[in-house]
Design a protein around this motif. Structure first.
Motif, PDB file in Angstrom:
ATOM      1  N   ILE A   1    -118.120  -9.621  45.509  1.00 42.43           N
ATOM      2  CA  ILE A   1    -116.721  -9.506  45.932  1.00 42.43           C
ATOM      3  C   ILE A   1    -115.889 -10.644  45.357  1.00 42.43           C
ATOM      4  O   ILE A   1    -114.777 -10.442  44.860  1.00 42.43           O
ATOM      5  N   ALA A   2    -116.463 -11.864  45.406  1.00 45.61           N
ATOM      6  CA  ALA A   2    -115.747 -13.021  44.871  1.00 45.61           C
ATOM      7  C   ALA A   2    -115.497 -12.876  43.375  1.00 45.61           C
ATOM      8  O   ALA A   2    -114.406 -13.183  42.881  1.00 45.61           O
ATOM      9  N   MET A   3    -116.505 -12.401  42.640  1.00 41.43           N
ATOM     10  CA  MET A   3    -116.343 -12.209  41.205  1.00 41.43           C
ATOM     11  C   MET A   3    -115.339 -11.104  40.915  1.00 41.43           C
ATOM     12  O   MET A   3    -114.536 -11.207  39.983  1.00 41.43           O
ATOM     13  N   LYS A   4    -115.335 -10.076  41.754  1.00 41.20           N
ATOM     14  CA  LYS A   4    -114.370  -8.992  41.567  1.00 41.20           C
ATOM     15  C   LYS A   4    -112.956  -9.506  41.772  1.00 41.20           C
ATOM     16  O   LYS A   4    -112.042  -9.193  40.985  1.00 41.20           O
ATOM     17  N   ASP A   5    -112.750 -10.312  42.817  1.00 40.79           N
ATOM     18  CA  ASP A   5    -111.441 -10.915  43.054  1.00 40.79           C
ATOM     19  C   ASP A   5    -111.029 -11.792  41.872  1.00 40.79           C
ATOM     20  O   ASP A   5    -109.866 -11.800  41.457  1.00 40.79           O
ATOM     21  N   HIS A   6    -112.004 -12.547  41.354  1.00 36.57           N
ATOM     22  CA  HIS A   6    -111.753 -13.417  40.214  1.00 36.57           C
ATOM     23  C   HIS A   6    -111.247 -12.617  39.010  1.00 36.57           C
ATOM     24  O   HIS A   6    -110.261 -12.996  38.357  1.00 36.57           O
ATOM     25  N   TYR A   7    -111.897 -11.490  38.747  1.00 39.40           N
ATOM     26  CA  TYR A   7    -111.501 -10.670  37.600  1.00 39.40           C
ATOM     27  C   TYR A   7    -110.151  -9.991  37.845  1.00 39.40           C
ATOM     28  O   TYR A   7    -109.361  -9.798  36.911  1.00 39.40           O
ATOM     29  N   ILE A   8    -109.893  -9.612  39.102  1.00 38.55           N
ATOM     30  CA  ILE A   8    -108.587  -9.021  39.442  1.00 38.55           C
ATOM     31  C   ILE A   8    -107.473 -10.025  39.195  1.00 38.55           C
ATOM     32  O   ILE A   8    -106.416  -9.694  38.635  1.00 38.55           O
ATOM     33  N   ILE A   9    -107.695 -11.286  39.608  1.00 33.13           N
ATOM     34  CA  ILE A   9    -106.701 -12.338  39.381  1.00 33.13           C
ATOM     35  C   ILE A   9    -106.461 -12.545  37.893  1.00 33.13           C
ATOM     36  O   ILE A   9    -105.312 -12.639  37.435  1.00 33.13           O
ATOM     37  N   LEU A  10    -107.533 -12.622  37.118  1.00 34.75           N
ATOM     38  CA  LEU A  10    -107.397 -12.803  35.678  1.00 34.75           C
ATOM     39  C   LEU A  10    -106.628 -11.652  35.044  1.00 34.75           C
ATOM     40  O   LEU A  10    -105.744 -11.855  34.203  1.00 34.75           O
ATOM     41  N   ALA A  11    -106.958 -10.428  35.454  1.00 28.06           N
ATOM     42  CA  ALA A  11    -106.275  -9.260  34.896  1.00 28.06           C
ATOM     43  C   ALA A  11    -104.792  -9.257  35.281  1.00 28.06           C
ATOM     44  O   ALA A  11    -103.927  -8.969  34.446  1.00 28.06           O
ATOM     45  N   GLY A  12    -104.509  -9.599  36.550  1.00 24.38           N
ATOM     46  CA  GLY A  12    -103.127  -9.602  37.010  1.00 24.38           C
ATOM     47  C   GLY A  12    -102.285 -10.652  36.306  1.00 24.38           C
ATOM     48  O   GLY A  12    -101.180 -10.365  35.830  1.00 24.38           O
TER      49      GLY A  12
ATOM     50  N   GLY B   1    -103.037 -12.122  33.489  1.00 27.02           N
ATOM     51  CA  GLY B   1    -102.986 -11.768  32.069  1.00 27.02           C
ATOM     52  C   GLY B   1    -101.919 -10.726  31.789  1.00 27.02           C
ATOM     53  O   GLY B   1    -101.182 -10.827  30.799  1.00 27.02           O
ATOM     54  N   PHE B   2    -101.816  -9.747  32.684  1.00 27.81           N
ATOM     55  CA  PHE B   2    -100.794  -8.710  32.534  1.00 27.81           C
ATOM     56  C   PHE B   2     -99.392  -9.308  32.625  1.00 27.81           C
ATOM     57  O   PHE B   2     -98.510  -9.003  31.818  1.00 27.81           O
ATOM     58  N   ALA B   3     -99.205 -10.197  33.610  1.00 30.43           N
ATOM     59  CA  ALA B   3     -97.887 -10.803  33.793  1.00 30.43           C
ATOM     60  C   ALA B   3     -97.487 -11.662  32.599  1.00 30.43           C
ATOM     61  O   ALA B   3     -96.346 -11.612  32.129  1.00 30.43           O
ATOM     62  N   THR B   4     -98.423 -12.464  32.094  1.00 30.54           N
ATOM     63  CA  THR B   4     -98.111 -13.312  30.945  1.00 30.54           C
ATOM     64  C   THR B   4     -97.980 -12.490  29.666  1.00 30.54           C
ATOM     65  O   THR B   4     -97.241 -12.870  28.752  1.00 30.54           O
ATOM     66  N   LEU B   5     -98.697 -11.369  29.593  1.00 25.53           N
ATOM     67  CA  LEU B   5     -98.551 -10.476  28.440  1.00 25.53           C
ATOM     68  C   LEU B   5     -97.141  -9.900  28.395  1.00 25.53           C
ATOM     69  O   LEU B   5     -96.506  -9.845  27.333  1.00 25.53           O
ATOM     70  N   ILE B   6     -96.638  -9.517  29.554  1.00 22.00           N
ATOM     71  CA  ILE B   6     -95.276  -8.994  29.628  1.00 22.00           C
ATOM     72  C   ILE B   6     -94.265 -10.041  29.159  1.00 22.00           C
ATOM     73  O   ILE B   6     -93.256  -9.728  28.533  1.00 22.00           O
TER      74      ILE B   6
ATOM     75  N   HIS C   1     -92.808 -21.304  29.525  1.00 23.89           N
ATOM     76  CA  HIS C   1     -92.771 -19.883  29.895  1.00 23.89           C
ATOM     77  C   HIS C   1     -94.028 -19.471  30.660  1.00 23.89           C
ATOM     78  O   HIS C   1     -93.953 -18.705  31.631  1.00 23.89           O
ATOM     79  N   LEU C   2     -95.170 -19.973  30.220  1.00 20.10           N
ATOM     80  CA  LEU C   2     -96.426 -19.631  30.883  1.00 20.10           C
ATOM     81  C   LEU C   2     -96.423 -20.108  32.334  1.00 20.10           C
ATOM     82  O   LEU C   2     -96.754 -19.348  33.262  1.00 20.10           O
ATOM     83  N   LEU C   3     -96.039 -21.362  32.553  1.00 19.79           N
ATOM     84  CA  LEU C   3     -96.014 -21.896  33.906  1.00 19.79           C
ATOM     85  C   LEU C   3     -94.937 -21.235  34.756  1.00 19.79           C
ATOM     86  O   LEU C   3     -95.114 -21.042  35.965  1.00 19.79           O
ATOM     87  N   LEU C   4     -93.823 -20.876  34.107  1.00 27.54           N
ATOM     88  CA  LEU C   4     -92.740 -20.210  34.834  1.00 27.54           C
ATOM     89  C   LEU C   4     -93.190 -18.863  35.384  1.00 27.54           C
ATOM     90  O   LEU C   4     -92.842 -18.487  36.505  1.00 27.54           O
TER      91      LEU C   4
END
Length: 438
Positions: free
Chosen positions: A18-29, A31-36, A310-313
């Motif tokens: 569960i912890a690893m799944k949360d970790h990957y969800i955070i990374l994906a989220g 990553g998506f936001a910074t990609l935008i 921009h990344l930190l913002l």
């Protein structure tokens, strides 16, 4: 016994999954936001809204779908808020310093200086009296409210500032120049007043407060040291670039030096009893003016620090959106909301116009734009969290955080909907003037 051990191992394994799944969800989220964010400035320009509005909506959406980011509930600790806000502000101040080129004369500095030394005190006095007699805050809390709302924000105001160092097309671009210099200067010059609020709170009363000591040390000495240290460091780094290349052939092309310079200048200035915010801004400014460093490399330094900003913002605004969703705005009553609206819509625009009235040659549209675009943001959060760490018995702590959040939210929305069109108008005017002259 063996069955119990197996069951325990299974439960532990399940928790790890569960912890690893949360970790990957955070990374994906994230990553998506910074990609935008890679396309966001262009998208924002097309739809004529500032990118912080879109980032705020993304933060709302990420909170709504329960991405496990460790959302503020509704606040982070003071220390976390201070360190994160501090990092973004100093990085933005270095970028602001690197934007100001020699296309602007000394006369161009008159307007931002008036905003710093006339508009800012008017804003502080107004906030203090409203805090005391409308919000009914204590003396130290009213002083602190006035101090934290003094600076315009170099981070959220980035889109109304000058472009990169090689993009200066005309000295007629007065609005963006004025807003850039104002944000660079008043983030440091507002610091003495946060000190004042803390020192008054520690003294227990205004009568016990050492006003003379504050003027000599926190106001005059620390401001002077911050400016001098920044100018000297920027000049020395420029000299080092030039001499190392000519003497030994050693040359650098790395953009991350601007980040290293930011961190070093800030830390060194604070250690030497100067204001680090001022030092960072003037270090970038001094390096930008060092004529023997190539313009291309200055642009590279500026571009790198801007991308880090921009990344930190992205992360800061997303978490700010989560704190709003978690109830941060509910920590104050209707008076806090009214105060925030009055400050953004009336106090800053009126205080901004007062000194500009005396500049006869400026057009009224420029004066209105400059006075209206006094964007508030992350710098206020830094000062607030810093003050609470210096003195932990401030009254109305939650209310001050909530009022600050309302002001930032109103500033993001109101300025975000209007600033792109305002800046596009003046950018177009500057380009027309340049084309006509050529």
């Amino acid at each position: 016994m063996q069955k119990v051990l197996v069951t325990g191992e299974y439960i532990l394994f399940s928790h790890l999954q569960i912890a690893m799944k949360d970790h990957y969800i955070i990374l994906a989220g994230l990553g998506f936001a910074t990609l935008i964010m890679a396309w966001l400035p262009s998208i924002a320009k097309k739809i004529k809204v500032s990118s912080p509005i879109i980032l705020l909506l993304i933060g709302f959406a990420m909170h709504a779908v329960a991405i496990p980011l460790g959302w503020p509930d509704p606040l982070w600790s003071d220390k976390e808020l201070m360190y994160f806000s501090e990092a973004i502000v100093i990085i933005s101040l270095m970028g602001a310093g690197l934007k100001i080129g020699d296309n602007f004369s000394l006369k161009s500095w008159l307007k931002p200086m008036l905003l710093v030394f006339i508009t800012m005190p008017i804003c502080m006095v107004s906030a203090y009296f409203l805090g005391s007699y409308f919000l009914l805050l204590s003396l130290p809390s009213s002083l602190l409210l006035a101090a934290i709302l003094a600076p315009t924000d170099p981070v959220l105001a980035a889109e109304v500032q000058l472009d990169d160092p090689l993009a200066e097309k005309s000295p007629e671009d007065n609005v963006r120049f004025t807003l850039t210099v104002e944000a660079g200067l008043n983030d440091g010059i507002a610091f003495p007043f946060s000190y004042m609020a803390v020192l008054v709170a520690q003294a227990g009363s205004w009568a016990a407060f050492d006003l003379t000591g504050w003027i000599l040390d926190e106001f005059l000495l620390k401001i002077a040291l911050g400016i001098i240290i920044g100018l000297v460091i920027g000049r020395l780094i420029g000299f080092l670039f030039d001499r190392l290349h000519h003497v030994s052939g050693v040359k650098t092309f790395v953009g991350f030096l601007s980040l290293s310079l930011t961190i070093m200048t800030y830390g060194l200035s604070e250690l030497l009893h100067g204001y680090g915010f001022l030092a960072v801004f003037f270090a970038g400014f001094s390096l930008r003016y060092y004529e023997k460093v190539s313009g291309d490399y200055k642009k590279k330094l500026h571009d790198f620090i801007t991308e880090v900003e921009h990344l930190l913002l992205v992360v800061w605004i997303i978490l700010f959106g989560g704190s709003i969703m978690n109830g941060m705005l509910g920590l104050t009553d209707w008076k806090g909301v009214v105060f925030a609206l009055i400050f953004v819509l009336l106090i800053r625009p009126i205080a901004g116009m007062i000194p500009l009235i005396f500049i006869k040659k400026e057009k009224i549209k420029e004066k209105l734009a400059i006075s209206f675009l006094g964007i508030r943001g992350i710098g206020s959060v830094f000062y607030l969290s810093w003050a609470f760490l210096q003195f932990d018995n401030f009254e109305y702590k939650n209310e001050l955080y909530a009022i600050t959040a309302y002001i930032i939210l109103f500033s993001i929305v109101l300025h975000g909907l209007t600033a792109p069109s305002i800046i596009a108008y003046f950018r177009g005017k500057a380009e027309q003037t340049t084309d006509f002259r050529s």
